[in-house]
Every structure is written in structure tokens, then in C-alpha cells.
Design a protein around this motif. Structure first.
Motif, PDB file in Angstrom:
ATOM      1  N   PHE A 103       0.828  -1.210   0.000  1.00  0.00           N
ATOM      2  CA  PHE A 103       0.000   0.000   0.000  1.00  0.00           C
ATOM      3  C   PHE A 103       0.862   1.260   0.000  1.00  0.00           C
ATOM      4  N   GLN A 104       2.025   1.175   0.594  1.00  0.00           N
ATOM      5  CA  GLN A 104       2.941   2.313   0.515  1.00  0.00           C
ATOM      6  C   GLN A 104       3.381   2.556  -0.927  1.00  0.00           C
ATOM      7  N   ASP A 105       3.602   1.472  -1.670  1.00  0.00           N
ATOM      8  CA  ASP A 105       3.935   1.626  -3.089  1.00  0.00           C
ATOM      9  C   ASP A 105       2.803   2.313  -3.845  1.00  0.00           C
ATOM     10  N   VAL A 106       1.570   2.019  -3.445  1.00  0.00           N
ATOM     11  CA  VAL A 106       0.405   2.604  -4.118  1.00  0.00           C
ATOM     12  C   VAL A 106       0.293   4.099  -3.833  1.00  0.00           C
ATOM     13  N   ILE A 107       0.324   4.474  -2.558  1.00  0.00           N
ATOM     14  CA  ILE A 107       0.026   5.870  -2.228  1.00  0.00           C
ATOM     15  C   ILE A 107       1.164   6.823  -2.595  1.00  0.00           C
ATOM     16  N   PHE A 108       2.394   6.305  -2.673  1.00  0.00           N
ATOM     17  CA  PHE A 108       3.515   7.167  -3.046  1.00  0.00           C
ATOM     18  C   PHE A 108       3.836   7.090  -4.544  1.00  0.00           C
ATOM     19  N   HIS A 109       3.023   6.352  -5.301  1.00  0.00           N
ATOM     20  CA  HIS A 109       3.247   6.259  -6.752  1.00  0.00           C
ATOM     21  C   HIS A 109       2.994   7.617  -7.405  1.00  0.00           C
ATOM     22  N   LYS A 110       3.842   7.984  -8.340  1.00  0.00           N
ATOM     23  CA  LYS A 110       3.790   9.332  -8.909  1.00  0.00           C
ATOM     24  C   LYS A 110       2.618   9.548  -9.858  1.00  0.00           C
ATOM     25  N   ASP A 111       2.257   8.543 -10.622  1.00  0.00           N
ATOM     26  CA  ASP A 111       1.222   8.696 -11.655  1.00  0.00           C
ATOM     27  C   ASP A 111      -0.033   7.944 -11.216  1.00  0.00           C
ATOM     28  N   GLN A 112      -0.913   8.609 -10.491  1.00  0.00           N
ATOM     29  CA  GLN A 112      -2.077   7.952  -9.905  1.00  0.00           C
ATOM     30  C   GLN A 112      -3.339   8.224 -10.728  1.00  0.00           C
ATOM     31  N   ASP A 113      -4.133   7.190 -10.912  1.00  0.00           N
ATOM     32  CA  ASP A 113      -5.412   7.314 -11.606  1.00  0.00           C
ATOM     33  C   ASP A 113      -6.416   8.016 -10.690  1.00  0.00           C
TER      34      ASP A 113
END
Length: 415
Positions: A364-374
Motif C-alpha cells: 500500500f505504501q507503493d500505491v500511495i507514493f506512486h507518482k502517476d495515480q489514476d
């Protein structure tokens, strides 16, 4: 000895107990709340989720919260911010997939819990403080409780149904041998209240700040600002990672805070105004959430982890789920506690559990800190973080594990 007889006994006057007793009282049921402590009393779990506001409104308690929030130092809250090794992200809870309140408060639980309990009492609920349940016996048509009152005298009360809202006291799980180990690892939290003296003009007091340790992604911190210039601050860590655990709790807490540049900068002028406390091994589970004549609410049943502030939301959800079912049962109607209460409650708890597990394993940390979010996926995730974990029209609720795992893999692949 004369035995008192009532419709419902609620063990504990915290949020779930106050809400459940209020809802049942509105239906004309005779409810008595037995609370071991006196209020106000310290409790943890200070950052509410917006979903809570809908549940409080159902019991006629939301307006009371709004009217008293400023005087009690409660902080308006509209989201959650995250920081990890210089990376920042946040979720605005008004920008979410599920309809419903998008704002709430960060509260001092001693005052918040008293506010709700006093509200229930004003509605006509009987609350007995310093009354401790020491024995429980199940019978086909009632539950018999032995209680010690504030004077040390023992009395017996029989109820058609018992709700355990005792939180970490876990009265019925202990007395009825319902406890089982949590699947989550044992973790410790060290926490206190501070006069924060934060002088960063860019710091957003309207959001909880969750910070990840720069070297250990499973160690995290909360910073929960209040409107009077104070804040709750804490760290969550596995005991085997605590350096020199024999030290004073305050030394441990601030040692870990000082290992994080952004957090130590924000709190460089902070002054501790309360003892630093420790809770160890707080995650808990039970073999079942109900019997023929009892049900477990909130933390008395299962407590996951404080990372997404889900505890009070689950507690209030359990109260709003059990109240109509119990009202029908007391009216002589046939009810199914497993399908009408336990399974619906567990659905949202399991969704939160998916996200808690994914927080600690890093997905989930990978998800929320991802730069290009839908944008649409962000709204769905925001809904869950805002407490709407029972909205099965949200794909990340209905299929939380599968959806989140796929999303995490995609984010990892395109870092």
C-alpha cells in the motif's frame, strides 16, 4: 437477594456503548450501561474518520459534537497526509468515491467519549460509572451478570441481551473464553500529547500526518494536531526493533522521532504535556462475535491496528448494525445474528484488514507514493481511508485483496 431485570446491559460507555444504548433507548428499550471507570478517562484513537459522522447523526449525537468541538480543542479534519523519506502525498476525504460526509474531527478521546456518554444519558440512558462486571452466566432466555459497584458492593442483574462495548477491557471474551490470538505480529506503540509549537506555515493541521521511518517501512508515526495548539504523537514498532527497551518511554519515543528529518523538524519546539504511554500487543481477535444472548462491539471483538484510525469507525458501525437486529429480537421477531450482524460487520473489518496488511508489507505504501495515480482509483482508495469500508459498490471494498494486490504490482512495475 433481589435480582434486577432489564432488557439490555451494555458493558462500557465508550463510543460503541454510548451509540448502541442511545439507539436502543430511542426504541423504548430498557438499557443500563455498566462502565468500569469514571469519565473523562484517557483513551487512544483520536483521529476520527468521516464515516463516523453518519453513525453519530443516526443516534442524534453529531450535532452535539459539532456544537462542542471548538471549545474542547477538537480539530476539523478533511483528510490524511503521508510522508516517507522526503516524499509527500495526501488524500482529501471530500474527493471520494462513496457519498456521505467527507470531513470529521481529530478529538481528545477523554472529552469525546464523555461528550457521547453524556449525550446518551441526556436522552434517558442509565449509565452506572465505577461498576465492574466480574461474572457472566449464559441462560437460554437471559444473561446473568454479577457486578461490583462503586462502593464495593456486589449485585446481580439479568438482561435479555448483553452488548460488550468494553473495548480493550474485552470483558466477555475474557469471562466466556472467546479470545484467540490475532494474526498480526505483536507491535508496541509509544505516544503522548504535546504542545506542538509547530512553526511551519505549510503544515496542514486539518489532516493527520502519517510518517514512515526512512530505514524501516514497518515503523510509522502519527501526528494528530488539535485546534488548541496541542497534538497527539506516537510511534508504532515491533518490540524487537526497540533499541534499549529498558529506557524511559519518553526517551524511546523521541529517539525514534529524531530519526525522521521531517517529523523532528516539525516537532523541534514541542513540549510534552502528558506522560508517554506504551501499549504492547494491542491487536486482538475472538472465536465468535456473538452468542444467543450477547454480541461483541468494536474493539471488544477484533482490533486490527491504529494505522488507518479504523477503531472508532468499526466500533460505531458495530453499534449501528446491532441496534436494529437487537430491537427486533426484543420485540419477539426472529433474527439471525450471524447473517444480520457478524457477517456484515466482518465485511468492512476484512477490507480494513487488507489495507493494514498491505501497509506493513509495503504494497500500500507503493500505491500511495506512486507518482502517476489514476484519479478514479484515488477516489476509491480515499473512500476506504475515510471509513467507507462497507460500500460494496467500491471495487476496492468488494474485492479488496485482489484489487489492491494488482494495483500494488502495477505501481511497483512502473516506479
Amino acid at each position: 437477594m433481589k435480582v434486577e431485570k432489564v432488557d439490555v446491559i451494555v458493558i462500557g460507555a465508550g463510543p460503541s456503548g454510548a451509540l448502541a444504548s442511545s439507539l436502543l433507548n430511542k426504541q423504548g428499550k430498557q438499557v443500563v450501561v455498566l462502565e468500569r471507570d469514571t469519565f473523562p478517562r484517557f483513551s487512544i484513537g483520536e483521529s476520527l474518520l468521516p464515516q463516523c459522522m453518519a453513525y453519530l447523526a443516526e443516534a442524534g449525537l453529531a450535532e452535539r459534537l459539532d456544537e462542542n468541538a471548538h471549545a474542547l480543542g477538537f480539530q476539523f479534519k478533511n483528510g490524511a497526509a503521508f510522508e516517507k523519506s522526503g516524499e509527500h502525498t495526501f488524500f482529501d476525504f471530500t474527493d471520494k468515491f462513496t457519498s456521505g460526509p467527507g470531513t470529521t474531527y481529530q478529538v481528545k478521546r477523554a472529552d469525546f467519549d464523555k461528550l457521547l456518554a453524556d449525550g446518551a444519558a441526556e436522552q434517558g440512558v442509565t449509565i452506572r460509572y465505577q461498576h465492574t462486571v466480574i461474572e457472566v452466566a449464559e441462560h437460554p432466555d437471559f444473561m446473568r451478570l454479577v457486578v461490583v459497584d462503586e462502593a464495593g458492593e456486589t449485585y446481580t442483574v439479568e438482561a435479555k441481551f448483553v452488548l460488550d462495548a468494553s473495548g480493550f477491557g474485552r470483558v466477555l471474551p475474557r469471562l466466556l473464553d472467546l479470545e484467540k490470538p490475532s494474526k498480526f505480529p505483536v507491535r508496541s506503540s509509544y505516544f503522548t500529547h504535546v504542545e506542538d509549537n509547530i512553526d511551519d506555515q505549510h503544515f496542514d493541521r486539518d489532516k493527520i500526518l502519517i510518517t514512515v521511518h526512512p530505514d524501516y517501512s514497518d515503523i510509522w508515526y502519527w501526528l494528530i494536531p488539535f485546534s488548541d495548539g496541542t497534538a497527539s504523537v506516537g510511534v508504532v514498532i515491533e518490540p524487537n526493533k526497540v533499541i534499549s527497551p529498558e529506557r524511559e518511554h519518553e526517551a524511546i519515543l523521541f529517539d525514534y522521532i529524531n530519526q525522521v528529518p521531517n517529523l523532528s523538524r516539525l516537532l523541534k519546539n514541542a513540549k510534552t504535556i502528558a506522560p508517554v504511554r506504551q501499549i504492547k500487543g494491542y491487536s486482538a481477535d475472538v472465536t465468535r462475535l456473538h452468542g444467543e444472548r450477547f454480541a461483541l462491539l468494536g474493539n471488544a471483538g477484533e482490533f486490527l491496528d491504529p494505522v488507518f484510525s479504523s477503531g472508532v469507525t468499526i466500533a460505531l458501525r458495530s453499534a449501528t448494525l446491532i441496534a436494529p437486529v437487537l430491537n427486533d429480537l426484543l420485540d419477539g421477531k426472529t433474527v439471525d445474528l450471524e447473517n444480520d450482524y457478524a457477517k456484515p460487520l466482518k465485511q468492512g473489518v476484512d477490507c480494513f484488514k487488507t489495507f493494514v496488511t498491505a501497509w506493513y508489507d509495503g504494497r500500500f505504501q507503493d500505491v500511495i507514493f506512486h507518482k502517476d495515480q489514476d484519479a478514479q482509483i484515488r477516489k476509491m482508495v480515499s473512500s476506504i481511508l475515510a471509513g467507507y469500508a462497507w460500500d460494496t459498490s467500491n471495487p476496492y471494498v468488494a474485492q479488496s485483496e485482489r484489487r489492491l494486490d494488482v494495483l500494488a504490482k502495477l505501481c511497483k512495475a512502473y516506479q
